[in-house]
Structures are given as C-alpha cells and as structure tokens.
Design an enzyme around this catalytic site. Sequence first.
Site, PDB file in Angstrom:
ATOM      1  N   GLY A  71       0.823  -1.206   0.000  1.00 20.47           N
ATOM      2  CA  GLY A  71       0.000   0.000   0.000  1.00 20.47           C
ATOM      3  C   GLY A  71       0.860   1.260   0.000  1.00 20.47           C
ATOM      4  O   GLY A  71       0.540   2.249  -0.670  1.00 20.47           O
ATOM      5  N   CYS A 325       1.481   1.340  13.506  1.00 21.22           N
ATOM      6  CA  CYS A 325       2.687   2.091  13.162  1.00 21.22           C
ATOM      7  C   CYS A 325       3.076   3.091  14.239  1.00 21.22           C
ATOM      8  O   CYS A 325       4.183   3.578  14.252  1.00 21.22           O
ATOM      9  CB  CYS A 325       2.469   2.816  11.836  1.00 21.22           C
ATOM     10  SG  CYS A 325       1.858   1.728  10.572  1.00 21.22           S
TER      11      CYS A 325
HETATM   12  N1  PLP Z   1      -2.678   3.065   4.229  1.00 22.37           N
HETATM   13  C1  PLP Z   1      -3.404   2.643   5.266  1.00 22.37           C
HETATM   14  C2  PLP Z   1      -4.713   3.325   5.551  1.00 22.37           C
HETATM   15  C3  PLP Z   1      -2.960   1.601   6.079  1.00 22.37           C
HETATM   16  O1  PLP Z   1      -3.709   1.197   7.118  1.00 22.37           O
HETATM   17  C4  PLP Z   1      -1.726   0.988   5.772  1.00 22.37           C
HETATM   18  C5  PLP Z   1      -1.200  -0.087   6.629  1.00 22.37           C
HETATM   19  O2  PLP Z   1      -1.522  -0.205   7.794  1.00 22.37           O
HETATM   20  C6  PLP Z   1      -1.001   1.446   4.664  1.00 22.37           C
HETATM   21  C7  PLP Z   1      -1.505   2.489   3.911  1.00 22.37           C
HETATM   22  C8  PLP Z   1       0.294   0.829   4.267  1.00 22.37           C
HETATM   23  O3  PLP Z   1       0.097  -0.404   3.639  1.00 22.37           O
HETATM   24  P1  PLP Z   1       1.309  -1.442   3.488  1.00 22.37           P
HETATM   25  O4  PLP Z   1       1.538  -2.012   4.839  1.00 22.37           O
HETATM   26  O5  PLP Z   1       0.830  -2.453   2.511  1.00 22.37           O
HETATM   27  O6  PLP Z   1       2.459  -0.657   2.987  1.00 22.37           O
END
Ligand code: PLP
Length: 393
Positions: A71, A325
């Site tokens: 993401g 995070c």
């Molecule tokens: N965007 C949102 C809203 C998320 O919750 C997350 C991950 O928790 C991400 C982006 C990032 O995704 P990825 O872990 O696949 O990089």
Amino acid sequence: MKVIYLDNNATTRVAPAVVAEMMPYFSEEYGNPSSMHTFGGMVGKNIVKAREQVAGLIHADPEEIIFTSCGTESDSTAIYAALQSNPKKRHIITTRVEHPAIKNLCERLAKTGYRVTWVPVDREGRLDLDYLYDHLSDDTAIISVMWANNETGVMFPMGQVARAAAEKGIVFHSDAVQAVGKVPVDVKQSGVDMLSLSGHKFHAPKGVGVLYVKKGTKFAPFLIGGHQEKGRRGGTENVAAIIGIGKAAEMAGKDLESGEMERVRLLRDRLESYILENIPSTLLNGSRENRLPNTLSVSFEYVEGESILLMLDQLGICASSGSACTSGTLEPSHVLRALGVPFTAAHGSIRFSLSTYTTDEEIDYVCEQMPPLIERLRTMSPFWKKGASCSIQ
Ligand code: PLP
C-alpha cells in the site's frame, strides 16, 4: 494458549485457499512472465487472471490495475505521478488523519517546496468538507483523501471529494487500503482517479499491493526499470503474491455479497455495546455511522493503552493501541489528536479489528475479560481515584 486475533487492520491471516493457489508458483511454475518461452508465458497468463480478479473487486478495467509491492508504494506512486505530470502545480490537499504512508510523504514534500493543506476532522472523525472546498486552487496538483481510517474505521465521502476535484480538473487519489475487502469499493461510482490497496489487509500475503489508475489519467512511474506493468512499474513481478491477491480479491467479493461482513459487523457491535455498557468512563472514538464493519476504537479514561495491551496479550488477545505504526511511542496518535479525544482518554485507546475468522466465542471471551482487566488497571492508577468523579467531555 489459543490466540484471539483482533488486530486485522494491522494485518490478516492469509486464507488457506489463497496459500494453496500460490504454492505452485514457488516450485513448479517459477518462470519469469516476461520470458519469451512458453514456460514463462504460462505464468503471464495467470497474472492476467489475477488482474481481472482484482479489477472485479473494485469495478475497474483490468488494464487500470498496476501491481506494486504494498500500500505504501501505491500511495507514493500516486502522489509522485500527479506531481510529475503537473510540474507547475505545487499544492497538495490531504487530511490530518492519513496513514503515515501519505502523512510522512506529504510532510517530506512540504520541506521541499510543496504547499500542503491538511483538512481537519470533527470530534467524530468526519471530514470538514467546507475546509477542503475553500482550499482548492488552480495550483492544486492532487487531493489525497483516505477511503476509511485505519484507527477509527470512519469512512470519508468519496463522491463529494471526487466531484469537487473533477470540477477543478484536479487529480483525486484515495488510500483505500483499509476499505477494500471490508466494504464495497466501486472506483467508477466513486469518481476517484487513483486508488491504493494492499493484499495483506484482506487475506492475501504481505508484499503485494495495487494502484488503480483511471484510463486517461496522466501518469509517471515511480519505480523506473523494465517494461513490466506496461512500463508503469519496473521490477520482476512478485508472481506468487500477485496470484494470491487475485484469489483473495475474488474471495472478498464473495464475502461482501454473501453478507459475511455483516456477520462481522454484528460481532463488532456486540463487543462495542458490551464494553460501553459495562465499563464506566469509556468513550467510542469516531462516528458510529459510516464506519468500517470490523473496526472498534475505544478509549478507557485514566489507564495506559500499553498496559491494557500487555494484559490482553497475557490472555492471548491481540489488539492495538492507536495504529500499529505508532504503537512504539507513548504519545496519543495523530488521528486521536485530530479528533480532539480528551487527553485523559487518548492515552488509554485500544483498537479492536475483526475479520471473517473472528468467532462468537472469541467475542464472548473478550467481553468477559475486559471489565475486570480495566478495573484492575484503574485500581493501580492514582489518576483514576482523583479523576473518577470528573465527567467526560
Ligand atoms: N494506508 C493505510 C490506511 C494503512 O492502514 C496501511 C497499513 O496499515 C497502509 C496504507 C500501508 O500499507 P502497506 O503495509 O501495505 O504498505
């Protein structure tokens, strides 16, 4: 000890059917889809199928799907694509509650000469649309507004933002990493130009994401290399994971149709009501309406979220304080601060996030454990005795 996994917004279990679909691509069908020989070409054909499966879930055309590594990569690609395609425009609009994948990138861009408008939310986590409308300008290169918040589950009004962006000819991107698989996501109906999603949030493996780019949207690749993904993302494809996200997308579509996510919603609602009714001085974070069906964010006054998590962990219950995070720090998350959650409560915030694997019995167990757990922690807190008489704002 049995693990009760209620941290599905952090990541999900890979569905056994997804694992089964992926397995041959490690040891039998290991060809490179770019190769000229039939062995590699067979793999390429199955990537075509995965692209169709993902496109089906979000109502896109297959050629509008770009496979990425996660993401975060999809988010970065979208923002840089808009900025590079509109080099004279130096303004970005986003929200105060984005995931660090957008927030930290925009903060970095702000230090390198871009102007960033951070749209606020109200006490229930709803977007201040008037603020967004007031800050649209001819200099705006991109609006990036998440579909659903990862901490509270609150969903934003995609259609209204898309209309405002389209009227001004501004690119509209949405980080739908938390929404895809949990609620219907229709890129055509919503009017987004670009949309990010991530496999590991809906029972595909980690290490695969997708960026949807509407046909006709100006685009520049972020990873520059080979001709993969029609030159829009260089790098040999993570074939097994792409096959996995295809299968997971197909399964998620079926779960949405069959009402499985409604079962999850009922479980979440039961947990929520039990906690709010049986534990005093407890607040729900975010609006009850327009919320993901699997997410519950609650704040317990006068206790530390980390202490709650540790005690839950001893019981085999996995949850999260703030977002995964930010759980390394003791500061309330930027999301809870943006909502204006009172200081006494923001520190004691817990997010429970359910999935299609969550059972009735698991929720019964968590309901049973929560009141004595919070009471024990509060009896140890000097602030609870002093603050208990205070009413919650
Ligand atoms: N965007 C949102 C809203 C998320 O919750 C997350 C991950 O928790 C991400 C982006 C990032 O995704 P990825 O872990 O696949 O990089």
